[in-house]
Design a protein around this motif. Structure first.
Motif, PDB file in Angstrom:
ATOM      1  N   VAL A  97     -13.693   2.546 -39.222  1.00  0.00           N
ATOM      2  CA  VAL A  97     -14.863   1.686 -39.037  1.00  0.00           C
ATOM      3  C   VAL A  97     -15.210   0.984 -40.354  1.00  0.00           C
ATOM      4  CG1 VAL A  97     -17.351   1.682 -38.545  1.00  0.00           C
ATOM      5  CG2 VAL A  97     -15.785   2.975 -37.081  1.00  0.00           C
ATOM      6  N   HIS A 157     -13.342   8.662 -27.892  1.00  0.00           N
ATOM      7  CA  HIS A 157     -14.089   8.964 -29.102  1.00  0.00           C
ATOM      8  C   HIS A 157     -15.336   8.084 -29.156  1.00  0.00           C
ATOM      9  CE1 HIS A 157     -10.431  11.017 -29.976  1.00  0.00           C
ATOM     10  NE2 HIS A 157      -9.758   9.933 -30.288  1.00  0.00           N
ATOM     11  N   GLU A 158     -16.476   8.654 -28.865  1.00  0.00           N
ATOM     12  CA  GLU A 158     -17.724   7.904 -28.835  1.00  0.00           C
ATOM     13  C   GLU A 158     -18.349   7.878 -30.231  1.00  0.00           C
ATOM     14  OE1 GLU A 158     -18.737   6.177 -26.311  1.00  0.00           O
ATOM     15  OE2 GLU A 158     -17.130   6.887 -24.980  1.00  0.00           O
ATOM     16  N   ILE A 159     -18.404   6.693 -30.814  1.00  0.00           N
ATOM     17  CA  ILE A 159     -18.981   6.515 -32.146  1.00  0.00           C
ATOM     18  C   ILE A 159     -20.301   5.748 -31.983  1.00  0.00           C
ATOM     19  CG2 ILE A 159     -18.646   5.540 -34.450  1.00  0.00           C
ATOM     20  CD1 ILE A 159     -15.620   5.747 -33.968  1.00  0.00           C
ATOM     21  N   TRP A 164     -10.619   7.547 -36.572  1.00  0.00           N
ATOM     22  CA  TRP A 164     -11.181   6.303 -36.068  1.00  0.00           C
ATOM     23  C   TRP A 164     -12.499   5.989 -36.768  1.00  0.00           C
ATOM     24  CZ3 TRP A 164      -9.051   2.492 -33.407  1.00  0.00           C
ATOM     25  CH2 TRP A 164      -7.907   2.753 -32.644  1.00  0.00           C
ATOM     26  N   ARG A 165     -13.294   7.005 -37.045  1.00  0.00           N
ATOM     27  CA  ARG A 165     -14.570   6.778 -37.743  1.00  0.00           C
ATOM     28  C   ARG A 165     -14.327   6.205 -39.146  1.00  0.00           C
ATOM     29  NH1 ARG A 165     -19.587   9.723 -36.425  1.00  0.00           N
ATOM     30  NH2 ARG A 165     -19.494  10.301 -34.232  1.00  0.00           N
ATOM     31  N   ALA A 194     -11.891   2.895 -30.210  1.00  0.00           N
ATOM     32  CA  ALA A 194     -11.990   4.358 -30.258  1.00  0.00           C
ATOM     33  C   ALA A 194     -12.512   4.921 -28.946  1.00  0.00           C
ATOM     34  CB  ALA A 194     -12.883   4.783 -31.420  1.00  0.00           C
ATOM     35  N   GLU A 201     -10.655  11.648 -33.882  1.00  0.00           N
ATOM     36  CA  GLU A 201     -11.915  10.904 -33.863  1.00  0.00           C
ATOM     37  C   GLU A 201     -12.385  10.611 -35.281  1.00  0.00           C
ATOM     38  OE1 GLU A 201     -16.532  11.747 -32.739  1.00  0.00           O
ATOM     39  OE2 GLU A 201     -15.055  12.122 -31.150  1.00  0.00           O
ATOM     40  N   PHE A 216     -23.812   4.969 -36.627  1.00  0.00           N
ATOM     41  CA  PHE A 216     -22.747   5.202 -37.600  1.00  0.00           C
ATOM     42  C   PHE A 216     -22.334   3.894 -38.269  1.00  0.00           C
ATOM     43  CE2 PHE A 216     -18.282   5.751 -38.853  1.00  0.00           C
ATOM     44  CZ  PHE A 216     -18.370   6.909 -39.611  1.00  0.00           C
ATOM     45  N   VAL A 239     -14.970   0.503 -32.980  1.00  0.00           N
ATOM     46  CA  VAL A 239     -15.755   1.443 -32.167  1.00  0.00           C
ATOM     47  C   VAL A 239     -15.346   1.343 -30.698  1.00  0.00           C
ATOM     48  CG1 VAL A 239     -18.078   1.918 -31.296  1.00  0.00           C
ATOM     49  CG2 VAL A 239     -17.712   1.536 -33.746  1.00  0.00           C
TER      50      VAL A 239
END
Length: 306
Positions: free
Chosen positions: A182, A228-230, A178-179, A223, A175, A234, A220
């Motif tokens: 972004v 994976h909750e962004i 993936w962040r 993900a 996760e 963010f 996002v």
């Protein structure tokens, strides 16, 4: 410290200043680093490490408690030779590389139980051998490869924090990757695809800024397909941080302009493939991937320095 680019210099200098026994593997500019040490410049800090332990080969260093891989992912084939001399029975390997799929090559050489990954939210650029300019020190987050962060991962995070680097350990490394994408996918990508523009240009142009946000939203959404909750906050935070960077040249733009290999697959290709594999539409991400590939194909080879 395997690698003496912007990240290797910045983090290595902070650890050495804090009293850690840091050994730098420097493949180019070694004489300059030996003669002048390491300098970190920036609006928030100035650091000069006068005496630096510099080596040209990992065989000269030997087994370490912690190996920090600060090489570009494009150099991962070299890890097969570089890493083994540094590995002892309890050695951990921390990779600072960008993109998806970067822990796997390290794990193939060192073994998966040794591997930690880091996400470095920092705006730093190596200006010359041993000299790094840091516009925004940011934060570092680290996690264990394939597992929640354990005691040793938290100990590494504490080590960095005590050395003056904002650092925290988290449990979900994938996760975290993936962040980081972004920011990396849009800003590194647009900087190249738009003809070599810095972050302030992207932020000031309505069209480019909107494109960056739309690409972020695709990252996002992709993900989320992997659980994976962004949060949207963010995404907003990335714009707040970028506004503080000024005319920053993203690392991929620097590599492109200096004729070096890009982390094309790790930052753009692999995320696009993974997104499409789960049915996440990512047309703008894919557009950036192909535009950058086209620009790479058309790029004139860099002149070799004599």
């Amino acid at each position: 410290m395997a690698g003496a680019g912007a990240l290797g210099l910045y983090y290595g200098a902070h650890l050495a200043r804090a009293g850690h026994d840091v050994h730098f593997l420097v493949r180019t500019g070694r004489a300059a680093v030996l003669a002048r040490g390491i300098r970190v410049k920036g609006p928030a800090e100035k650091l000069h490490l006068k005496k630096v332990q510099v080596y040209g080969a990992t065989e000269e260093i030997g087994p370490c408690d912690l190996v920090i891989v600060a090489l570009k992912a494009t150099a991962n084939e070299a890890l097969k030779k570089l890493l083994p001399p540094l590995l002892g029975p309890t050695t951990l390997v921390l990779t600072l590389q960008n993109g998806l799929g970067v822990e796997e090559p390290v794990a193939e050489v060192a073994g998966p139980d040794r591997v930690i990954g880091a996400l470095c939210y920092i705006a730093a650029e190596r200006k010359e051998p041993g000299v790094v300019e840091c516009r925004f020190p940011g934060v570092m987050t680290i996690g264990k490869f394939g597992k929640p962060a354990g005691e040793r991962t938290h100990a590494v995070a504490t080590m960095f924090s005590r050395a003056g680097v904002k650092c925290e350990a988290q449990d979900n490394l994938e996760e975290m990757r993936w962040r980081k994408l972004v920011w990396n996918v849009p800003f590194n990508g647009i900087a190249i695809a738009a003809g070599g523009v810095t972050t302030d240009v992207i932020m000031a142009d309505d069209g480019l800024r909107t494109l960056a946000r739309r690409v972020m939203e695709e990252v996002v959404e992709a993900a989320a397909k992997f659980g994976h909750e962004i949060p949207r906050s963010f995404v907003d935070l990335q714009f707040e941080r970028t506004a503080k960077m000024g005319g920053y040249r993203p690392s991929s733009l620097i590599d492109f302009e200096e004729g070096r290999e890009l982390e094309l697959e790790e930052i753009w290709g692999e995320p696009v493939r993974r997104a499409k594999s789960v049915g996440a539409p990512v047309p703008r991400m894919e557009m950036l991937y192909w535009l950058i590939r086209h620009r790479l194909a058309a790029r004139k080879p860099a002149k070799r320095k004599r």
